[in-house]
Design a protein around this motif. Structure first.
Motif, short mmCIF file in Angstrom:
data_model
loop_
_atom_site.label_atom_id
_atom_site.label_comp_id
_atom_site.label_asym_id
_atom_site.label_seq_id
_atom_site.Cartn_x
_atom_site.Cartn_y
_atom_site.Cartn_z
N VAL A 346 14.02 -0.92 2.82
CA VAL A 346 13.02 -1.24 1.80
C VAL A 346 11.64 -0.78 2.25
N SER A 347 11.33 -0.95 3.52
CA SER A 347 10.04 -0.49 4.05
C SER A 347 9.92 1.03 3.95
N SER A 348 11.02 1.72 4.22
CA SER A 348 11.02 3.19 4.12
C SER A 348 10.75 3.63 2.68
N ILE A 349 11.36 2.92 1.75
CA ILE A 349 11.17 3.27 0.33
C ILE A 349 9.73 3.01 -0.10
N THR A 350 9.20 1.85 0.27
CA THR A 350 7.84 1.51 -0.17
C THR A 350 6.80 2.40 0.50
N ALA A 351 7.14 2.95 1.67
CA ALA A 351 6.20 3.84 2.38
C ALA A 351 6.26 5.27 1.86
N ASN A 352 7.30 5.60 1.12
CA ASN A 352 7.49 6.96 0.61
C ASN A 352 6.76 7.11 -0.73
N VAL A 353 5.73 7.94 -0.75
CA VAL A 353 4.94 8.10 -1.98
C VAL A 353 5.77 8.74 -3.09
N GLY A 354 6.87 9.39 -2.73
CA GLY A 354 7.73 10.01 -3.73
C GLY A 354 8.67 9.04 -4.41
N CYS A 355 8.75 7.83 -3.89
CA CYS A 355 9.61 6.80 -4.49
C CYS A 355 8.75 5.90 -5.37
N ARG A 356 8.93 6.01 -6.67
CA ARG A 356 8.15 5.17 -7.59
C ARG A 356 9.05 4.22 -8.37
N LYS A 357 10.17 4.76 -8.85
CA LYS A 357 11.09 3.96 -9.65
C LYS A 357 12.47 4.04 -9.02
N ILE A 358 12.92 2.90 -8.54
CA ILE A 358 14.14 2.85 -7.73
C ILE A 358 15.24 2.12 -8.47
N VAL A 359 16.37 2.77 -8.65
CA VAL A 359 17.56 2.11 -9.18
C VAL A 359 18.36 1.60 -8.00
N VAL A 360 18.72 0.32 -8.05
CA VAL A 360 19.49 -0.29 -6.96
C VAL A 360 20.89 -0.63 -7.47
N LEU A 361 21.90 -0.19 -6.74
CA LEU A 361 23.30 -0.49 -7.07
C LEU A 361 23.88 -1.32 -5.92
N PRO A 362 23.72 -2.64 -5.99
CA PRO A 362 24.19 -3.53 -4.92
C PRO A 362 25.45 -4.28 -5.33
N ASN A 363 26.24 -4.71 -4.35
CA ASN A 363 27.27 -5.69 -4.69
C ASN A 363 26.65 -7.08 -4.58
N TYR A 364 27.46 -8.13 -4.71
CA TYR A 364 26.87 -9.44 -5.02
C TYR A 364 25.94 -9.99 -3.93
N SER A 365 26.45 -10.16 -2.71
CA SER A 365 25.60 -10.78 -1.69
C SER A 365 24.40 -9.91 -1.34
N SER A 366 24.59 -8.59 -1.42
CA SER A 366 23.47 -7.70 -1.10
C SER A 366 22.39 -7.75 -2.18
N MET A 367 22.81 -8.01 -3.42
CA MET A 367 21.83 -8.18 -4.49
C MET A 367 20.95 -9.40 -4.22
N LEU A 368 21.58 -10.49 -3.79
CA LEU A 368 20.82 -11.70 -3.48
C LEU A 368 19.87 -11.47 -2.31
N GLN A 369 20.34 -10.75 -1.30
CA GLN A 369 19.50 -10.49 -0.13
C GLN A 369 18.32 -9.60 -0.49
N LEU A 370 18.55 -8.61 -1.34
CA LEU A 370 17.45 -7.74 -1.75
C LEU A 370 16.42 -8.52 -2.56
N ARG A 371 16.90 -9.38 -3.46
CA ARG A 371 15.96 -10.20 -4.24
C ARG A 371 15.11 -11.07 -3.32
N LYS A 372 15.72 -11.57 -2.27
CA LYS A 372 14.97 -12.39 -1.31
C LYS A 372 13.85 -11.57 -0.68
N ILE A 373 14.11 -10.30 -0.40
CA ILE A 373 13.11 -9.44 0.23
C ILE A 373 11.99 -9.07 -0.74
#
Length: 380
Positions: A346-373
């Motif tokens: 996530v830090s790599s994505i937010t630091a990359n100026v070329g990443c503006r709109k990110i589609v996330v394809l997570p499974n269940y527990s990883s979706m919850l963990q990403l939301r926490k972040i």
């Protein structure tokens, strides 16, 4: 004992929430079942007349939210497991936490989305007015087995249904035909016709199925399709299922992809050019809610999988990030950045100026963990 269990459950929930140890829903029900194993017998006595059960591999949470949203707009009081806790402990938590200290539930409708394996257990204890079955496909083989074995369990349990229970079935699911003979109940069918979907902000064939099922349910209570779709004007997607989150000036679109069917549905939706995105983040975990067997990723259609990543930046994370990177490599995808450290990615994505709109394809527990972040909380 039932009233004592209610008090204990509420205290557990309050402690967990206060100490920020989680949502509190799962543990409240888990401990309640330990204290009072026969609690479902009591719960069946306090539920209102209108009980709707929703099951299937995909779409349960969205369907429950659509149905509840419209009923609430019509002025009804609705109880449903909005956190998505669809095992028996989640059902128990939902009921106990919404009960008053006398054990009563002051609601007009109850809508339970229920796990496929837990459905036969629940219908032993309660008398639903409607059971809606969305679909069945391969999912967590180490837990659910093959589809035909799951259908066999459903057939056995449906043979005991009260004759007044109506069963709503997706007409394109061949396996559901056997259930009709087993249940001997009134069977109603819904399809994936997009005409109703086009009157809402919902997108994708899978949501056409969800919406048409909701309209079939609501029709049983006298709510017309035109009125129902109009009441969805302010509907928001369920968390993680089309949810948009802005984090550090980056736009994240979360599309839960926990099995081949949901993965393919989301990829096809993205290929319809409904969303503008420059980055794709794949997250694959093998935690308890996900199952240890991740071989299902090889059932994802490789051609659209490759196409959806063309000219996009690709990131991979999760406990099985390496497995996903191998899968994507077989699909012909190159130049991927991966790490099992989600915060690092996530830090790599937010630091990359070329990443503006990110589609996330997570499974269940990883979706919850990403939301926490990126949102500060995993569920609601």
């Amino acid at each position: 004992m039932y009233k004592i269990t209610i008090i204990v459950s509420k205290l557990i929930y309050l402690i967990i929430k206060t100490l920020k140890l989680g949502s509190g829903y799962a543990w409240s029900g888990y401990i309640a079942l330990k204290l009072y194993p026969n609690i479902l017998n009591n719960i069946s006595k306090v539920l209102p007349k209108h009980i709707i059960l929703i099951s299937g591999t995909n779409g349960k949470t969205t369907l429950a939210k659509i149905t509840a949203h419209i009923l609430e707009k019509k002025g009804f009081k609705v109880l449903y497991n909005k956190t998505g806790g669809n095992l028996i402990n989640g059902i128990v938590s939902t009921v106990l936490l919404e009960s008053n200290l006398k054990g009563s539930i002051e609601k007009d409708f109850v809508i339970f989305e229920i796990d496929e394996l837990a459905l036969p257990i629940l219908i032993k204890h309660i008398k639903p007015e409607i059971i809606a079955l969305l679909n069945l496909s391969r999912d967590q083989l180490d837990r659910y087995w093959e589809v035909d074995l799951l259908v066999q369990r459903w057939k056995e349990s449906f043979s005991t249904l009260d004759k007044e229970t109506k069963v709503l079935l997706y007409k394109n699911q061949d396996e559901f035909r056997d259930l009709i003979d087993s249940a001997k109940n009134v069977a109603l069918f819904f399809d994936d016709d997009p005409s109703n979907l086009n009157r809402t902000s919902l997108m994708g064939t899978h949501n056409a199925v969800n919406l048409n099922c909701a309209l079939s349910i609501l029709g049983e209570f006298g709510i017309k399709a035109d009125e129902a779709t109009n009441l969805l004007s302010d509907f928001d997607y369920a968390y993680g299922r089309g949810e948009e989150i802005v984090y550090k000036e980056k736009e994240f679109l979360l599309l839960l992809a926990k099995n081949p069917a949901s993965f393919n549905n989301n990829i096809n939706l993205l290929l319809e050019n409904k969303f503008d995105f420059d980055t794709v983040l794949f997250i694959l975990n093998d935690n308890i809610p996900d199952g240890k067997d991740v071989s299902w990723i090889y059932d994802i259609d490789p051609i659209p999988l490759k196409k959806v990543t063309d000219n996009k930046k690709v990131y991979i994370t999760g406990t099985r990030a390496l497995d996903m990177s191998v899968r994507l490599s077989y699909a012909g995808i190159k130049n991927m950045m991966f790490s099992d450290d989600k915060k690092k990615i996530v830090s790599s994505i937010t630091a990359n100026v070329g990443c503006r709109k990110i589609v996330v394809l997570p499974n269940y527990s990883s979706m919850l963990q990403l939301r926490k972040i990126i949102k500060g909380r995993s569920i609601l």
